[in-house]
Structure formats: C-alpha cells, structure tokens
Design a protein around this motif. Structure first.
Motif, PDB file in Angstrom:
ATOM      1  N   THR A  27      -4.527   7.325 -13.855  1.00  0.00           N
ATOM      2  CA  THR A  27      -4.090   8.004 -12.791  1.00  0.00           C
ATOM      3  C   THR A  27      -4.223   9.311 -12.626  1.00  0.00           C
ATOM      4  N   ARG A  28      -5.619   9.635 -12.896  1.00  0.00           N
ATOM      5  CA  ARG A  28      -5.940  11.229 -12.981  1.00  0.00           C
ATOM      6  C   ARG A  28      -7.257  11.250 -12.196  1.00  0.00           C
ATOM      7  N   ASP A  61       1.908   5.351  -8.733  1.00  0.00           N
ATOM      8  CA  ASP A  61       0.744   5.308  -9.170  1.00  0.00           C
ATOM      9  C   ASP A  61      -0.614   4.494  -8.289  1.00  0.00           C
ATOM     10  N   GLU A  62      -0.104   3.771  -7.407  1.00  0.00           N
ATOM     11  CA  GLU A  62      -1.149   2.999  -6.864  1.00  0.00           C
ATOM     12  C   GLU A  62      -2.187   3.814  -6.103  1.00  0.00           C
ATOM     13  N   PRO A  63      -1.663   4.766  -5.222  1.00  0.00           N
ATOM     14  CA  PRO A  63      -2.802   5.425  -4.578  1.00  0.00           C
ATOM     15  C   PRO A  63      -3.579   6.184  -5.553  1.00  0.00           C
ATOM     16  N   ASN A 114     -12.960   8.952 -22.504  1.00  0.00           N
ATOM     17  CA  ASN A 114     -11.723   8.861 -21.726  1.00  0.00           C
ATOM     18  C   ASN A 114     -11.805   9.473 -20.423  1.00  0.00           C
ATOM     19  N   ASP A 115     -10.812   9.258 -19.637  1.00  0.00           N
ATOM     20  CA  ASP A 115     -10.807  10.093 -18.400  1.00  0.00           C
ATOM     21  C   ASP A 115     -10.678  11.702 -18.293  1.00  0.00           C
ATOM     22  N   GLU A 253      -1.912  19.780 -20.135  1.00  0.00           N
ATOM     23  CA  GLU A 253      -1.001  19.939 -19.102  1.00  0.00           C
ATOM     24  C   GLU A 253      -1.047  19.069 -17.877  1.00  0.00           C
ATOM     25  N   HIS A 254      -1.668  18.097 -17.926  1.00  0.00           N
ATOM     26  CA  HIS A 254      -1.588  16.976 -16.754  1.00  0.00           C
ATOM     27  C   HIS A 254      -0.317  16.168 -16.972  1.00  0.00           C
ATOM     28  N   PRO A 255       0.597  15.934 -16.075  1.00  0.00           N
ATOM     29  CA  PRO A 255       1.564  15.236 -16.292  1.00  0.00           C
ATOM     30  C   PRO A 255       1.682  13.600 -16.617  1.00  0.00           C
ATOM     31  N   ASP A 256       0.387  13.148 -16.583  1.00  0.00           N
ATOM     32  CA  ASP A 256       0.091  11.839 -16.889  1.00  0.00           C
ATOM     33  C   ASP A 256      -0.647  11.833 -18.476  1.00  0.00           C
ATOM     34  N   SER A 257      -0.911  12.986 -18.993  1.00  0.00           N
ATOM     35  CA  SER A 257      -1.407  12.941 -20.424  1.00  0.00           C
ATOM     36  C   SER A 257      -0.539  12.109 -21.406  1.00  0.00           C
ATOM     37  N   LYS A 258      -1.159  11.377 -22.172  1.00  0.00           N
ATOM     38  CA  LYS A 258      -0.347  10.509 -23.121  1.00  0.00           C
ATOM     39  C   LYS A 258       0.318  11.204 -24.037  1.00  0.00           C
TER      40      LYS A 258
END
Length: 354
Positions: A27-28, A61-63, A114-115, A253-258
């Motif tokens: 999602t990034r 998450d879909e978009p 990885n992305d 700092e990305h909100p979707d970082s694991k």
C-alpha cells in the motif's frame, strides 16, 4: 586463501539467463515509484520482474493497492513485469515466503527488493555477479547489498564484501537449493531449530537475532528475516554482505511500515553510497575472528540484562544454569531470573505467555 574463490566481481561472468528481480509491494505507491525509478536506471537491466502485491486488510487499502499495480503495469513497457496480486491479505512475512517459494520452484535464483528499498545503478549487476561467484559454494546461504557492521569489527578489512552470520534483506539474493533446504513454507511462524532463544549461539552479530527471537516467540509475531537467519545459523551457513551499502531504505516514518514507523535512525543508511560499485571479494570463506568468537558467559548475561523487559522463564534459567560453569556465572543468571520475576508476573496477570 582459497584459490577456487573469485577475488573480483568484475572477473565473474554474467549468466546468459539473468535471475528475476522479485519486488514485494502493498500500500505504498509513492515508495514503489521511487524503487522502479531506481530499477530503470540500472547499468544492467533485469530481463524479468516478478511483483507480488499483497491483498487488502481493509477497504481503504484497495485504492493504494490499485495504484501500486498501475505503476507496475506502466513499468512493464520498460521491463517485462509479471504481477501476482494476492486475493486476500497474507501479511508481509507469509507473502514473501510464498513468493520466494513460488519463484524458486521455476528459477534457480532470485534477487529481491522490497517496496522501500531503492537501489543505486550498480545494484543488479553486482548482485547477479555475486550469485554467480558463490553459486557452487554451498556454505554461502545468501547475499546482500546492505552494509551493517558491528562497531567492534576491525577497520582494516581489505575487501568490499565480508562474511556474516546474519541475513540482511535490504537488497537480497538467494539460490533455489538454499531456500528449499530450510523449507520455511512448511515451518511454524516462530521456527527455531535450536529450541529456546537462549540456545542460539551468541556472537557480537547473532546476539541481536537471539533477542529478536525472544520477542517473536513471546509476542506471537513473525519476521521472515530473523527466521531464516536462525535456520541458516543452525546449518552453519554464512552470508556475503558489503562494507558499503548500494541500496537505501526510504520507508521510515511511513504509516504502513511494518517495522520502522518512526524517524529514520542514524544507522539505517549511514553506509550508503550512491556511487558504490563494490568489486573485491574475501579471499576465504572463514569468518573474521571477531565475528566467529562466541560471547563468554559474563558477556552473554550482561547483554541479556541490558535488554529492557526481557526475562528468563523457569525452563530457560534451568537450562542456562545446567550448562553454565562456575558458581559466579550461575549466580549472574539466577540474579537475572529473580530480578525479572515482576515482569513475568505482570504478563501473567494480563493473560500473556511467559
């Protein structure tokens, strides 16, 4: 010196069929766009990209997933991209383990980004040559483009790559036979062939893995890198890592970082060089002494004691006392056990395992 080992990557011929570049996305889209830009600038372009995009956890998450897929589809005008979009959310670790297993059932090796890992322009060329250089050296389990060196390591290292007992997945490569040998796809989530975390051999490198495994087990979490590090350690394998990174991580700092949700730590990209084109290889497959040496019992217990929140279960302390020599060393482990009893009691009151 082992005369069968290449000493220069420039002297290692590229294979006719290059390994696929496996990209993991979710999602990034703003990050994967930078990764793809880095891939497009490679001195040696991949012949095939295989992208695995995890499924949505929630509607929002879909978009974002669709944007990632669109970017990958657009990029296929430059390099062929095969996109595997998961129909459900597998989670980062399961997605990667299944992805590697699927790819390595068809190809004899792969290179992974990885992305959030942006390569410099020499990345793919260097990684392809590394895979060829160590293909027939079964003791080498993986290769990496990320430099992470213990502070204690001798500064007089005279090659661009060294041997490691830890796996680093920021720009990663592996062969099919090594991957299938550990069979992670059929292992439990916190797989540890040593049994308890305290049985993992502790060195200045692997002490970090040991503590990470403790938290995985007790918090019921997963981390494929820790798991393959331990699986490879159990089989006495080594890894090839550079002394200068030729990738950089942009995911902080990305909100979707694991793992790394906060500000970029100083160490993360400290060894990155945009122009790094590492060439010289180690003259043997023997670890340098400081990486080979096990922590003594005092060093080990002091390291465990320095980990906030870590405790020793009764079975752990019993095992350590049984194998520890000397009354003083036994006392140190017993002291750690006693001082951390309140931690165990708090967890028990909260219904958490100890």
């Amino acid at each position: 010196m082992n005369t069968n080992l290449p000493l220069s990557l420039d002297n290692v011929a590229l294979p006719e069929k290059l390994p696929p570049l496996v990209i993991i996305a979710f999602t990034r889209p703003e990050l994967i766009k930078e990764v793809l830009t880095g891939v497009s600038q490679q001195l040696l372009l991949p012949q095939q990209i295989i992208a695995f995009v995890d499924g949505a956890r929630k509607a929002s998450d879909e978009p974002l997933i669709s944007q990632c897929i669109n970017l990958l589809e657009e990029f296929s005008s430059q390099i062929p991209v095969k996109i595997i979009a998961r129909s459900q959310n597998l989670g980062c670790d399961k997605n990667i383990i299944l992805a590697f297993t699927e790819v390595l059932s068809e190809y004899d090796s792969l290179i992974h980004l990885n992305d959030d890992i942006v390569p410099n322009r020499f990345f793919y060329d260097r990684m392809c040559r590394l895979l060829e250089a160590y293909r027939h050296h079964q003791e080498v389990f993986s290769i990496s483009s990320y430099a992470s060196l213990p502070e204690e390591l001798d500064k007089s290292i005279n090659s661009d790559f060294i041997l490691s007992k830890r796996v680093f997945d920021w720009g990663f490569g592996i062969w099919a036979d090594r991957w299938h040998d550990i069979d992670l796809v059929n292992r439990p989530a916190q797989y540890n062939p040593f049994g308890g975390f305290y049985n993992i051999p502790a060195t200045i490198q692997t002490k970090l893995t040991l503590v990470n495994q403790f938290w995985l087990e007790h918090n019921n979490q997963t981390d494929w890198v820790i798991t393959i590090t331990i699986a490879a350690l159990y089989k006495n394998k080594i890894h090839i890592i550079p002394t200068t990174s030729f990738i950089r991580n942009i995911g902080f700092e990305h909100p979707d970082s694991k793992t790394y949700k906060g500000k970029e730590p100083q160490w993360a990209n400290a060894r990155y060089d945009e122009f790094a084109r590492p060439d010289s290889l180690p003259s043997s497959l023997e670890l340098v002494d400081i990486l080979k040496k096990s922590l003594n019992e005092v060093e080990f217990v002091r390291y465990l004691s320095a980990q906030n929140g870590l405790w020793l279960s009764p079975s752990a302390v019993w095992s350590l006392l049984w194998r520890t020599r000397g009354l003083y060393h036994k006392f140190l482990f017993l002291k750690l056990f006693i001082t951390r009893i309140p931690v165990m009691l708090r967890r028990l009151r909260n219904g958490l395992p100890v």
